[in-house]
Design an enzyme around this catalytic site. Structure first.
Site, PDB file in Angstrom:
ATOM      1  N   GLY D 149       0.743  -1.097  -0.202  1.00 27.67           N
ATOM      2  CA  GLY D 149       0.043   0.167   0.019  1.00 27.67           C
ATOM      3  C   GLY D 149       0.840   1.378  -0.030  1.00 27.67           C
ATOM      4  O   GLY D 149       2.083   1.246   0.213  1.00 27.67           O
ATOM      5  N   CYS D 150       0.272   2.306  -0.314  1.00 23.24           N
ATOM      6  CA  CYS D 150       1.023   3.529  -0.466  1.00 23.24           C
ATOM      7  C   CYS D 150       1.697   3.961   0.927  1.00 23.24           C
ATOM      8  O   CYS D 150       2.654   4.469   1.035  1.00 23.24           O
ATOM      9  CB  CYS D 150       0.171   4.572  -0.978  1.00 23.24           C
ATOM     10  SG  CYS D 150      -1.482   4.903  -0.059  1.00 23.24           S
ATOM     11  N   TYR D 151       0.548   4.208   1.898  1.00 23.64           N
ATOM     12  CA  TYR D 151       1.288   4.258   3.164  1.00 23.64           C
ATOM     13  C   TYR D 151       2.514   3.376   3.785  1.00 23.64           C
ATOM     14  O   TYR D 151       3.501   3.863   4.213  1.00 23.64           O
ATOM     15  CB  TYR D 151       0.089   4.526   4.387  1.00 23.64           C
ATOM     16  CG  TYR D 151      -0.624   5.867   4.150  1.00 23.64           C
ATOM     17  CD1 TYR D 151      -0.443   6.962   4.343  1.00 23.64           C
ATOM     18  CD2 TYR D 151      -2.130   5.544   4.041  1.00 23.64           C
ATOM     19  CE1 TYR D 151      -1.322   8.252   4.490  1.00 23.64           C
ATOM     20  CE2 TYR D 151      -3.088   6.688   4.106  1.00 23.64           C
ATOM     21  CZ  TYR D 151      -2.578   7.789   4.158  1.00 23.64           C
ATOM     22  OH  TYR D 151      -3.513   8.984   3.890  1.00 23.64           O
ATOM     23  N   THR D 153       4.231   1.660   2.351  1.00 22.34           N
ATOM     24  CA  THR D 153       5.679   1.963   1.619  1.00 22.34           C
ATOM     25  C   THR D 153       6.272   3.035   2.116  1.00 22.34           C
ATOM     26  O   THR D 153       7.673   2.786   2.250  1.00 22.34           O
ATOM     27  CB  THR D 153       5.348   2.263  -0.247  1.00 22.34           C
ATOM     28  OG1 THR D 153       4.732   1.107  -0.751  1.00 22.34           O
ATOM     29  CG2 THR D 153       6.567   2.327  -0.584  1.00 22.34           C
ATOM     30  N   ALA D 154       5.887   4.099   2.141  1.00 19.08           N
ATOM     31  CA  ALA D 154       6.550   5.307   2.866  1.00 19.08           C
ATOM     32  C   ALA D 154       7.079   4.787   4.262  1.00 19.08           C
ATOM     33  O   ALA D 154       8.184   5.255   4.617  1.00 19.08           O
ATOM     34  CB  ALA D 154       5.762   6.615   2.728  1.00 19.08           C
TER      35      ALA D 154
END
Lengths: 349, 349, 349, 349
Positions: D149-151, D153-154
């Site tokens: 997911g995007c969050y 990953t960061a």
């Protein structure tokens, strides 16, 4: 009728003062100064005010004219109020300073953070930090008000109920704050251009923002002990608004507190405050709900029912974070109803 | 005190009515209906209004409750006022309809543009097109008001001084208009998503927008002859605001008119209008100068000193283009000062 | 491999050149100059380029270093290329100037619009106006290219098919254009601040924009007669993008032209053009469809089937309106495939 | 040449896959499915892709056509890949799922967070969590990839260097994250409208976001012990971008670590990673520096030189947070150079 002066009226806090005062029934702007734009009509710089100030002109600052006012607002960069406040106070004019000049009680600390000597340390004893929810009685008697900064207003209102009751650990507090671009003022800087700030988010001044000592001072006073906080501001692509996300820990001996008790603590603390709104438990306040309005909305969360509380607080940085709070202080100083001229609902959408 | 009902209060014109009426000293919202959200607190849907309407709930539309109001606003999609207005009018309740239901005088033309039969042609004779700058006296006596559309308000106010005096060619007028996204309403459509509209500009409904016949009707009435116009609306990445850029040609026999005479024509036409502001010659009005304000600002240009005039007009589509104009009509109908509750300065920045 | 220099690389057209050239297989930036930021790493000013130019530094402009390049781009304010181009050309270096210095063929007209003497009128005879869709063969042989302005690119591509065929009236053309804020450049101006431009729309320089004579020159050449146009630019709250809305009239003798014939005219005119996209009849191109892409999308409308045509054209002002078109010119000059390095799809959303 | 299928191509991750693959030299989209828009040209829905996919149509999902591809991307809501992956894998087609279907290793936990039974628990043993910086070798051999997911990953890229080396306390980590609106997808929801999200900031799903267990799983694996985190996402008025602000504490025994050592730790950990950029100490990465680019930029701060570290990480949620990472996985699976087709610089401004 309170006769008003505004020093430094061309910035965003200046025009916001004008907007708010345009519909204030008990106050009137008599003079507004600007070194750079003296002679210009307010209505020419700010067409939004054409109907309300058709004739008002920016003028060169003039001591006598300002001293003839009942109250003078400073909407200036830091340092200006240092230079001019003493004479006005001597003349019996009240001063409400929206800059940082009188916010820190310690002149040396001020010098460290602002990189220059404090210009008026002799006035510090009489300066009142104008957060009405904390210092209403002192404001009533004050002749010199330091209007709190935008971030400090949001952070303090979010945390003082917990600190006053000594419910949370006073070290390790985290304040992750997000501000609209108007917080950077109206000066021509590349970093504030539309093309540099739109469609982007960034942190800045991590641990080094000048609001840090102001926040620490206010929280420590509420806690009656030294508070340690990490404050990280972020620049957000919107004109107005501050969203403060605060992370605090209940003291070990307070972890039996229920969510209901925590919610009630905030509701009780602010029940008579016209400019603070405690939202229902687990609400997510939006900055747009306070756009143009002199109010701070606060909501509480306790994710995973642990000892960690998340307190969310939103204000309009130009209103409750600056010009609205300045007018609120004026109202208190002159015995007016505190919300006079400040009852606008937020502009949504 | 005027007791008010609002039918269909969950959209942007509904919440804007609530915002404006919250500070109106002579009117009070008694009931607000919503089929989809009945039972919900207004304050829960619109936290910006928590301080102003702490207890007001959306309710199912109920004929008797609405009929007990002095005036009912319709902030609904087209067709709804057709169905409900007759009964309210019979009960003696005034109706101010923000939708398009009663804007066109010709029921057949309405049917052509809206793709359905007109639901209340028998009410058309008593419907008054509520543009106060044109029809103030009729509004005063009216019981059924059709509040003008957003684009038509801007375009008509920009052009009627020229048309009334028969100074310009009535064919070949060009109206290049730009609107913020709130003009598309609060319904969940892919085309109105942030990610579909931000950082982009496009034309839409070229020559086919439903405001076309309304504009033509209004301009033709001002000119007392049929007017031909090309109207191209554009979707602009901002919440509020309409910017109308009008291109018109002076008639051959009027080309000796000086710029001063043209400027004076507009200033004279609108000198007593509280909600129209004629700016200095060659000004460039910004939509933000009217954000939240019930005003139309107009400026004139004559590039290259030819026979072609460029008239610029800006409004807030939700205020002078909808809810503010609705309140202005209400004020006139009830003999109140026309700007009561409408004196906000634009929120700038 | 084409060795490149860039003079004045810190503005938006400079960084956009760097972005495009980073993935160009046949060209390499050897030197980039900046008086104000010499010594700074490109990667420090533009972190988006850290991976592509880890070592490139801005340097003081140096004649010998620049002359050692095969081609030098000028991404400078007007006046700079006037001063430096002659020496580079003498040294055998090709010059592609993104500024306005060599766009107007008439030095006197240039002086009138730019308010200063033309600095290099002796170079005008060899300067080629670099609109590949019009002057591809001259560009191939050119040593000095004037890259067209952003507005002129959109307006010319939208209208030349009609003008070349003499189908429209050459007087009374209206160009209502909307530009993103990056068109104002990266200089620190109050008018370009986020808080001054976001959530607002305004016209500016009505009839007085410096792109006016450039547009007129290009359209007149296409028409082989003097063209009269009213050009009104508008500032739009987005970073990139130009949307041109053109209003033109078919000549009386051409009104029998069918919509299909008009559409075919455009499709035929641009069928071999890699950087122009004729969309289907009555399309509404969005500026976001070309964000970051070197393409102009065009669509035709004929509202109310009258003699008035509405031509819509969108470009990214920094790509097809500046840096992308500059690279396209370079490709042609060096015999490379014209779209080399320019095949990015628009970033949508 | 890798032949590709995309299931569910009408959302933002779908169009972003198309954009990235349009310039990928070793892969070709053969089929793209959509139940709602089958029959429509990709170029009609996404005009930005007109030049790159002139003929590609959305089709009804068809098992045989998809099974004929070398690899199928799922750009679908959760649940779809559960239903379709097994058959594709049986047919020898590799699956790269951008949804959440195979991200959590524990099917029961998946069910708790997603409120429905896991549809394909039997596939979990072969599913590889596709974070190349952690699992490159497993990805190389994988046939079923769960794209992070995007969050997550960061957050993971920001913290794993510290957790792998056991330098920080694994409880009490705070992840204050800010996302652009495209993270909410392209579905028609009131909450994602321009007028609901522009000019505002809010937290949402505090402590309840579905990415919470994914983040916890990834961090715990890196730490080789259970990690406790408070994750608060915020909706930010921008299209693309995630800004993660992480607050972590050095273990007591690690507080002698110097800033240089911490910086070096990150630089060493990521020195060979093509899609992670460790910026200089105390940098403030902007999300716009990665707009459109498949890269995560990270910077470290240690305010007040205490034991508290602030790690900042930015990605484009649609690229390194979704479609770009999916292509990166594909490149690894097929033995291509890992950054093939992913070398775009961020679009700045």
């Amino acid at each position: 009728m309170v006769n008003l002066g505004i020093v430094g009226g061309t910035g965003y806090t200046g025009v916001e003062l004008l907007r708010l005062l345009a519909s204030h029934p008990e106050a009137k702007v008599k003079v507004i100064t600007s070194r750079s734009d003296s002679g210009m009509l307010v209505a020419d710089m700010y067409p939004s005010l054409r109907d309300h100030y058709p004739d008002l002109c920016f003028t060169e600052p003039d001591a006598a004219t300002l001293a003839a006012c009942d109250l003078v607002f400073f909407a200036t960069p830091h340092g200006v109020a240092h230079a001019l406040a003493a004479d006005l106070l001597s003349a019996g004019t009240r001063v409400v300073d929206l800059s940082a000049d009188f916010r820190l009680r310690d002149a040396d600390e001020w010098s460290r953070w602002y990189g220059q000597p404090h210009g008026a340390p002799e006035l510090l004893p009489q300066a009142v930090y104008g957060l009405p929810e904390v210092a209403r009685e002192e404001i009533r008697e004050a002749r010199l008000i330091a209007v709190p900064g935008c971030y400090p207003t949001a952070v303090q209102l979010a945390l003082i109920p917990l600190l006053e009751k000594k419910l949370i650990t006073t070290q390790g507090i985290i304040a992750d704050c997000k501000s609209g671009v108007s917080g950077a003022g109206r000066s021509a800087k590349v970093g504030s251009l539309y093309c540099e700030t739109s469609e982007s988010m960034k942190a800045y001044s991590v641990g080094k923002h000048r609001h840090h000592p102001e926040i620490t001072q206010g929280l420590s006073q509420a806690a009656q002990e030294a508070v340690g906080i990490t404050f990280v501001p972020h620049l957000t692509p919107m004109i107005r608004g501050i969203h403060a996300t605060l992370y605090v820990r209940l003291k070990p001996e307070q972890q039996q507190l229920t969510n209901e008790e925590l919610q009630e603590l905030f509701e009780t603390r602010y029940q008579n405050e016209p400019c603070v709104d405690v939202m229902p438990w687990e609400s997510c306040p939006e900055t747009r709900s306070v756009k143009g309005a002199n109010i701070c909305r606060i909501a509480l969360h306790r994710p995973h029912d642990s000892d960690l509380l998340v307190v969310l607080a939103v204000i309009d940085n130009l209103v409750k974070g600056a010009s609205g709070q300045a007018v609120q202080n004026m109202n208190i100083m002159f015995g007016l109803e505190e919300s006079t001229g400040l009852k606008f609902a937020g502009l949504l959408p």
